[in-house]
Write an enzyme that holds these catalytic residues in place. Sequence first.
Site, PDB file in Angstrom:
ATOM      1  N   LYS A  97       0.937  -1.251  -0.313  1.00  0.00           N
ATOM      2  CA  LYS A  97      -0.058  -0.263  -0.442  1.00  0.00           C
ATOM      3  C   LYS A  97       0.671   1.241  -0.182  1.00  0.00           C
ATOM      4  CE  LYS A  97      -2.627   3.037   2.529  1.00  0.00           C
ATOM      5  NZ  LYS A  97      -2.994   3.820   3.681  1.00  0.00           N
ATOM      6  N   GLY A 158      -7.962  10.249  10.438  1.00  0.00           N
ATOM      7  CA  GLY A 158      -7.671   9.772  11.329  1.00  0.00           C
ATOM      8  C   GLY A 158      -8.694  10.513  11.534  1.00  0.00           C
ATOM      9  N   ALA A 185      -9.164   5.182   4.367  1.00  0.00           N
ATOM     10  CA  ALA A 185      -9.230   6.739   5.392  1.00  0.00           C
ATOM     11  C   ALA A 185     -10.082   7.630   5.189  1.00  0.00           C
ATOM     12  CB  ALA A 185      -7.800   7.578   4.779  1.00  0.00           C
ATOM     13  N   GLY A 186     -10.233   8.322   6.733  1.00  0.00           N
ATOM     14  CA  GLY A 186     -11.381   9.053   7.080  1.00  0.00           C
ATOM     15  C   GLY A 186     -12.478   8.254   7.207  1.00  0.00           C
ATOM     16  N   ASN A 207      -8.221   2.089  10.140  1.00  0.00           N
ATOM     17  CA  ASN A 207      -7.994   1.928  11.123  1.00  0.00           C
ATOM     18  C   ASN A 207      -8.348   2.781  12.880  1.00  0.00           C
ATOM     19  OD1 ASN A 207      -3.905   1.202  11.693  1.00  0.00           O
ATOM     20  ND2 ASN A 207      -6.142   1.523  13.164  1.00  0.00           N
ATOM     21  N   THR A 208      -8.400   4.106  12.323  1.00  0.00           N
ATOM     22  CA  THR A 208      -8.564   5.152  13.280  1.00  0.00           C
ATOM     23  C   THR A 208     -10.314   4.118  14.251  1.00  0.00           C
ATOM     24  OG1 THR A 208      -7.077   6.337  12.372  1.00  0.00           O
ATOM     25  CG2 THR A 208      -8.403   7.013  14.229  1.00  0.00           C
TER      26      THR A 208
HETATM   27  C1  LIG Z   1      -3.399   2.589   8.336  1.00  0.00           C
HETATM   28  C2  LIG Z   1      -3.433   3.394   6.717  1.00  0.00           C
HETATM   29  O1  LIG Z   1      -3.137   2.027   6.805  1.00  0.00           O
HETATM   30  C3  LIG Z   1      -3.350   4.722   7.254  1.00  0.00           C
HETATM   31  O2  LIG Z   1      -2.578   4.890   6.904  1.00  0.00           O
HETATM   32  C4  LIG Z   1      -5.446   4.270   6.258  1.00  0.00           C
HETATM   33  O3  LIG Z   1      -5.020   5.467   5.043  1.00  0.00           O
HETATM   34  C5  LIG Z   1      -6.252   4.344   7.367  1.00  0.00           C
HETATM   35  O4  LIG Z   1      -6.789   5.826   7.570  1.00  0.00           O
HETATM   36  P1  LIG Z   1      -7.603   5.545   9.257  1.00  0.00           P
HETATM   37  O5  LIG Z   1      -6.814   5.424   9.682  1.00  0.00           O
HETATM   38  O6  LIG Z   1      -8.657   6.889   8.553  1.00  0.00           O
HETATM   39  O7  LIG Z   1      -9.087   4.532   9.090  1.00  0.00           O
END
Ligand SMILES: CC(=O)[C@@H](O)[C@H](O)COP(=O)(O)O
Length: 258
Positions: A97, A158, A185-186, A207-208
């Site tokens: 990635k 995040g 993300a987001g 992730n976050t």
């Molecule tokens: C874990 C990873 O690859 C992050 O850089 C990803 O883009 C996740 O983003 P969030 O934490 O906003 O879900």
Amino acid sequence: MTKSFYGTTLSSPLMLGTAQYPSPDILRDAVKAAQPGVVTVSLRRESAGERAGQAFWDLIQELGVPVLPNTAGCHTVKEAVTTAHMAREVFGTEWIKLEVIGELDTLQPDVFGLVEAARVLAEDGFKVFPYTTEDLVVAERLLAAGCEVLMPWGAPIGSGKGLNNVFGLRALRAHFPDVPLVVDAGIGVPSHAAQALELGYDAVLLNTAVAKAGDPARMAEAFRLAVQAGALARTADPMEERDMAVPSTPVAGKAMLA
Ligand SMILES: CC(=O)[C@@H](O)[C@H](O)COP(=O)(O)O
């Protein structure tokens, strides 16, 4: 139709990050509850940071989920390419990635560096998953550089804001019907993930939202169910939105009160 990612069909359209969990046990529980198709691991952050070492790699391997290493935290082409090479050695996978961050407030991808790094890595045999914006021209360039998957952002990493530009994400989906697309993300809550799948996206990466939830394992389960619901809804051919009301209850046969 389920699309494959470089020839691999994932067991779930949920891709889960492994950073920021309160403890390794909570990470383990969250992954078990999410049942993700892949977990993504930041080689750079882990090897530079607090949880460095064999224990973390052992845990990742013990989870038995395919690993998608990432170049999170890289700001230049050189850093990203070097990190990708290290990841290939450590994890024995050509999947990467690719993140090349261009701006600190939004962690927006540097799309120029991204295209360059993608070309270098694809020529070297990597299967690149580029973290990009929803820009159609950048998407064309990434495909021309050898990427067979695109990962547009939903919102800044995040931020938990969900799908900031639904119009742009729809346009990308419509423009590249055959390319596997992942919203990355987001994403803040399960409904954001379901929405991405309903729009026809093939997967989501987050992730976050799980790692920073009060109860990560419970939230992980909620995301597992949300991606299932979104994917199922997509195959059920959702109705078109309308600007005007249309009565959902037929008038014919209705009792008339004098
Ligand atoms: C874990 C990873 O690859 C992050 O850089 C990803 O883009 C996740 O983003 P969030 O934490 O906003 O879900």
